[in-house]
Design a protein around this motif. Sequence first.
Motif, short mmCIF file in Angstrom:
data_model
loop_
_atom_site.label_atom_id
_atom_site.label_comp_id
_atom_site.label_asym_id
_atom_site.label_seq_id
_atom_site.Cartn_x
_atom_site.Cartn_y
_atom_site.Cartn_z
N PHE A 2 0.85 -1.19 0.00
CA PHE A 2 0.00 0.00 0.00
C PHE A 2 0.89 1.25 0.00
CE2 PHE A 2 -2.66 -3.36 1.51
CZ PHE A 2 -3.92 -3.05 1.03
N VAL A 3 0.63 2.14 -0.95
CA VAL A 3 1.46 3.34 -1.12
C VAL A 3 0.61 4.57 -0.86
CG1 VAL A 3 2.96 4.62 -2.67
CG2 VAL A 3 2.85 2.12 -2.84
N PHE A 4 1.05 5.38 0.10
CA PHE A 4 0.32 6.60 0.48
C PHE A 4 1.25 7.80 0.25
CE2 PHE A 4 -1.16 3.02 3.00
CZ PHE A 4 -2.53 3.06 2.80
N GLU A 5 1.27 8.29 -0.98
CA GLU A 5 2.15 9.42 -1.30
C GLU A 5 1.48 10.74 -0.95
OE1 GLU A 5 4.81 9.52 -4.76
OE2 GLU A 5 3.67 7.79 -5.49
N ASP A 6 2.34 11.72 -0.60
CA ASP A 6 1.88 13.09 -0.34
C ASP A 6 0.78 13.12 0.72
OD1 ASP A 6 3.63 14.13 -2.25
OD2 ASP A 6 2.20 13.76 -3.86
N ILE A 7 1.09 12.53 1.88
CA ILE A 7 0.11 12.48 2.96
C ILE A 7 -0.30 13.88 3.41
CG2 ILE A 7 1.82 12.40 4.82
CD1 ILE A 7 -1.20 10.13 4.84
N HIS A 8 0.55 14.88 3.14
CA HIS A 8 0.22 16.27 3.51
C HIS A 8 -0.99 16.79 2.76
CE1 HIS A 8 3.39 16.09 0.44
NE2 HIS A 8 2.74 17.08 -0.15
N TRP A 9 -1.35 16.14 1.63
CA TRP A 9 -2.54 16.56 0.88
C TRP A 9 -3.78 15.78 1.28
CZ3 TRP A 9 -1.99 21.02 -1.12
CH2 TRP A 9 -0.83 21.41 -1.78
N PHE A 10 -3.66 14.78 2.14
CA PHE A 10 -4.80 13.95 2.50
C PHE A 10 -5.83 14.78 3.27
CE2 PHE A 10 -3.51 9.22 2.40
CZ PHE A 10 -2.81 9.41 1.21
N ASP A 11 -7.11 14.51 3.01
CA ASP A 11 -8.15 15.09 3.85
C ASP A 11 -8.08 14.42 5.22
OD1 ASP A 11 -10.52 12.89 3.96
OD2 ASP A 11 -9.53 12.85 2.01
N ALA A 12 -8.67 15.04 6.22
CA ALA A 12 -8.53 14.57 7.61
C ALA A 12 -9.02 13.13 7.78
CB ALA A 12 -9.30 15.50 8.55
N LYS A 13 -10.14 12.78 7.14
CA LYS A 13 -10.70 11.43 7.28
C LYS A 13 -9.77 10.38 6.65
CE LYS A 13 -14.63 12.04 9.47
NZ LYS A 13 -14.87 11.43 10.79
N SER A 14 -9.14 10.74 5.52
CA SER A 14 -8.22 9.79 4.89
C SER A 14 -7.02 9.51 5.78
CB SER A 14 -7.74 10.35 3.54
OG SER A 14 -8.78 10.36 2.59
N ALA A 15 -6.52 10.54 6.45
CA ALA A 15 -5.38 10.36 7.36
C ALA A 15 -5.78 9.48 8.55
CB ALA A 15 -4.87 11.71 7.83
N GLU A 16 -6.98 9.72 9.09
CA GLU A 16 -7.47 8.88 10.21
C GLU A 16 -7.61 7.43 9.76
OE1 GLU A 16 -10.95 10.29 12.29
OE2 GLU A 16 -10.47 12.36 11.76
N LEU A 17 -8.13 7.24 8.55
CA LEU A 17 -8.33 5.89 8.04
C LEU A 17 -7.00 5.16 7.87
CD1 LEU A 17 -10.10 3.64 6.96
CD2 LEU A 17 -10.19 4.82 4.75
N LEU A 18 -5.95 5.88 7.46
CA LEU A 18 -4.63 5.27 7.30
C LEU A 18 -4.15 4.67 8.63
CD1 LEU A 18 -1.90 4.62 6.05
CD2 LEU A 18 -1.26 7.03 6.33
N CYS A 19 -4.23 5.46 9.68
CA CYS A 19 -3.77 4.97 10.99
C CYS A 19 -4.61 3.79 11.47
CB CYS A 19 -3.79 6.11 12.01
SG CYS A 19 -2.60 7.43 11.65
N ALA A 20 -5.92 3.89 11.25
CA ALA A 20 -6.80 2.79 11.66
C ALA A 20 -6.51 1.53 10.85
CB ALA A 20 -8.27 3.20 11.49
N PHE A 21 -6.23 1.69 9.57
CA PHE A 21 -5.93 0.54 8.71
C PHE A 21 -4.65 -0.16 9.15
CE2 PHE A 21 -3.64 -1.04 4.94
CZ PHE A 21 -4.51 -2.07 4.57
N LEU A 22 -3.64 0.62 9.47
CA LEU A 22 -2.38 0.01 9.91
C LEU A 22 -2.58 -0.83 11.16
CD1 LEU A 22 0.07 2.99 9.25
CD2 LEU A 22 -0.17 0.89 7.92
N SER A 23 -3.50 -0.39 12.02
CA SER A 23 -3.80 -1.17 13.24
C SER A 23 -4.57 -2.44 12.92
CB SER A 23 -4.62 -0.31 14.21
OG SER A 23 -3.90 0.83 14.60
N CYS A 24 -5.47 -2.36 11.92
CA CYS A 24 -6.32 -3.50 11.59
C CYS A 24 -5.65 -4.49 10.64
CB CYS A 24 -7.63 -3.01 10.94
SG CYS A 24 -8.67 -2.04 12.04
N ALA A 25 -4.60 -4.05 9.94
CA ALA A 25 -3.93 -4.91 8.96
C ALA A 25 -2.45 -5.05 9.31
CB ALA A 25 -4.12 -4.34 7.56
N PRO A 26 -2.12 -5.76 10.37
CA PRO A 26 -0.73 -5.82 10.83
C PRO A 26 0.22 -6.50 9.86
CG PRO A 26 -2.10 -7.38 12.03
CD PRO A 26 -3.03 -6.55 11.23
#
Length: 988
Positions: free
Chosen positions: A380-404
Amino acid sequence: MKLKISLLGNSFIEYGGKKVVFQLHKAESLFYYVALNGETARDELKSLLWCDKSESQASANLRNALYLIKNTMPEAVEVNRRTVRAAPFEDDIGVLAPLSDPSVPLPPRIFAAPLKGLAPTGSPAFAEWLEAEREKIRQGLVELIKKRVAAAYETQDGGAVEESLSALLRLDPFDEGSVLELMELYSDTGRFSRAAELFRGYSEALGAKLSLSPSERAVRFYAKLTSAQNKKGRRNKFWCRERELALLSEKLSSGAPALIFIHGEAGIGKSALIGELLSEMPAGETSALSAKATPVGGSYAYSSWNNILKELSVLLASDGTLPDKRSVSMLAAIFPGFMNGERLSFNADISSVADINPIALASVIAELAAAAAKRRRLIFVFEDIHWFDAKSAELLCAFLSCAPQADAIVSSRPESARAMLAALKRAKSGREVTEVELAPFSNEEIKFISRGMLPESTIREHGLSFFVRESEGVPLMLFEMLRALKENPGSDCTRGLGALILERIGELSRRERDVLNAVAVCSGAPAETISEITAIPIGDTLASAELLIARGLLRERGDAAGSVLELTHLRLRDCVYGSIPAAKRRELHRRAAAALNKRYLPQRWDTELSAVLSHHYAKAGERVLELKQYLRELIFDITLNHDLFPTLSDRLFLSCSMPYSSREDTDKKVERVISILDELRGSEALTEREYARLEASCFELAGGYRISWGEYAAARLYMSEALRISKAYGFTETQIHCLKHRAYMYMQTEEADKLIGAARELLRLAKEAPSPHYLATAVRFIGMGFTMKQDYCRAEKIFFRSVELFEQMTLTGRRYTLGKLVAKCYLGEIYERSGRLEKAAEQLAECTRKCEEMNLFWGRSYFHTAAANIALDAREMDEFFQHIDRAAALFESCRGGRCGSILYSTKAIADAERGDAEGARRALGISERLLRLVPKKDWRASHSLAKAWAALKSDGDFREEAAAAARLYEENGFPSRAAWIRKKFKSG
């Protein structure tokens, strides 16, 4: 006399060598019908063309039309007392048979629309025949060109094959086999851009017009071509990041899940490093799923994840691993790219009970990723995280927890690096974060790269210190300087990146600059869209794009949905965009909006397209069009998400798909619309009447929306204003919509006399309009008023009349099946209340069967719930369980429409009866939440009954709730249910 008839392009008739022009359009339509259908009964012609006239008037009109034909062309028709027959004639299709030979040139007229100039006459039956006849002609031409294709293959003439396949696709753009054949031909001759553009156009048209996606075979074929092209296009040299590349390759090859975080300034090489890293992964064994942030326009909640979900859905489809319907519904609700073509029916009830948040989404995505990872490695590639909307950034952190076990690469600029690194470490993903900070190239690296890319003479002329000083070690700047000097040794590289880019733009042709400017304005778009914006033919657009790609200004990003042209770097895009004069920028945004608007259908949800379209309207200064865009969205959002039974035709219903829309989301849309409306007050862009129409429409929608949430004070205010404006300016349609909303409000507040009054006013306006579907709806509302007054005999007759009116519309081609079924459902409820359970079950059986047959989402859960309650009264418990389980499953998978709290109170009874105490508790909780929205007496009674039932089965105190249920049913005209409740619960 010789008779000729034209079937292709504008219709015309030649009689005796002269073109015939009829003064009466229906005479021409009648003649074409008889000529193409053969001998036709006079009665058939009357019902076909004058179905809205009396028998005598229709007969007179037919005589007049036949007299006109006979007077103009005496020998063209044979008429007797019963039938009409056309004389033998020639047409322009019979002479096309030689076109099966590829050596015979294709005349342009074969692509003309069949029977183009034939007037539709206003008759639905004639319009239906006309469309069928046009399709028959088109299919005949398709078969002819297919013979030409086969002959071209036999001669092994590649040019003839290409021409014939292209012609076939102009006639039948959804012939997937021909699409793939032409793609292969383009690819074999080195024209991959043409192949990619062809697939993208086919995929897009298939989704927009047929709500379908390309087959798995087509997706695989396109992926194969893309993979082959990418291998050809691999760059030869990757400069001076070998240490970082080796470190990251080792992490990805270690076997342990990797979490890589790369950060650095713009232009420092983050994307290049990620691209090189992924290119080293074993081909065919690894799939990279890339998030795509949207720095310019088009951003919305979770928008950065849409591309990942789109790519994940393609992998799952290719594996044949389709997720369950609830997972599909949850993800397709948020991500328009997931399971493209999935038709969903979200509504206010769903948004009240659904718990759609980053953690819930992450859990579902992680399960699907694990399924896809069984056949290949996923990165999974998440480039330019500084452009992510707030919900997308929250989802990234939640996904990393759910998909170890998932590998992830994240990149960011310095301004957000610290916060992002901290968030990744807090995510409890079970992985160690591998941090790589990319620094500018060192002086020695700059000198090494410069020597490797430029001839020694250029190095001596400038000196190596020049490249160190001017580039400041930023790779983007350095490579731009080196490219400029390589192409033109006299370039001035001392004025910064922007000047270098502008110098390169100045060397382009006018056509290439136009293409580049359009791509910059769109922040990336398919070549077809760029062609439309620039008015440059698609072939020339693709040729210019290939030159710009070769010069390093553009790149082509391809995936299963097609290919997109975009600038190679955001800073490059900023330079190009900033160089466009302001007036021309506005014009390009206007053209971009016009091009995208052709793809936009408000009933087919596409959040990304909608956001980008609004962005272009705003940048073009088109505030009126921006407002109208929001209104188009709101009309379908509120109608489909918030109306219990939307008043829409079958055609619209069966093409609709609506996303998850929370109250907060819709509130923001309504506020945005009213804000823009206020800004436009007094604007010269609108006449007084135009502004009034928009204002009335805004207030009507806002009022209807408030009614769905039980906010009746605000709703009355909006409705009063909308009606006042509509009456003053004669906006009958808006008045009708307002009265429909009022009728629903009085149904919810159970004010029978007011409901009947509003419905009768709606009836009057619907007659005047005329608006037959609202006429039938108004009659149904009146029936509900008398049902509430417990005058069941009168209500029954009125509902029958409503059904009759809807059925009459069906005969004329206007189908409003849901409207008719709702009236039948209400008849069933009347029969249930008056103890005629067998008749009640018959009505609801038709409602549920018809909805299931048509895949008509709206109403399904409500009808199954009503059928379940009838079965409960009849003590048919198996049927009761079957209907209520189906109702809940449809509702929770977003395929059932609104239903209200009665669904879950009834579900609680079923679960309690089956000994599922936890299920009953959950259902009662949902019922409680929905009951707060619309606390109708029947629904309150059902909720009390469910609480009593659950208490009885768990040995709790049920007497108070049972007594309350019986009392409410008695008061609301349902004595038979009140009686068996008292008997079952032994309550007085």
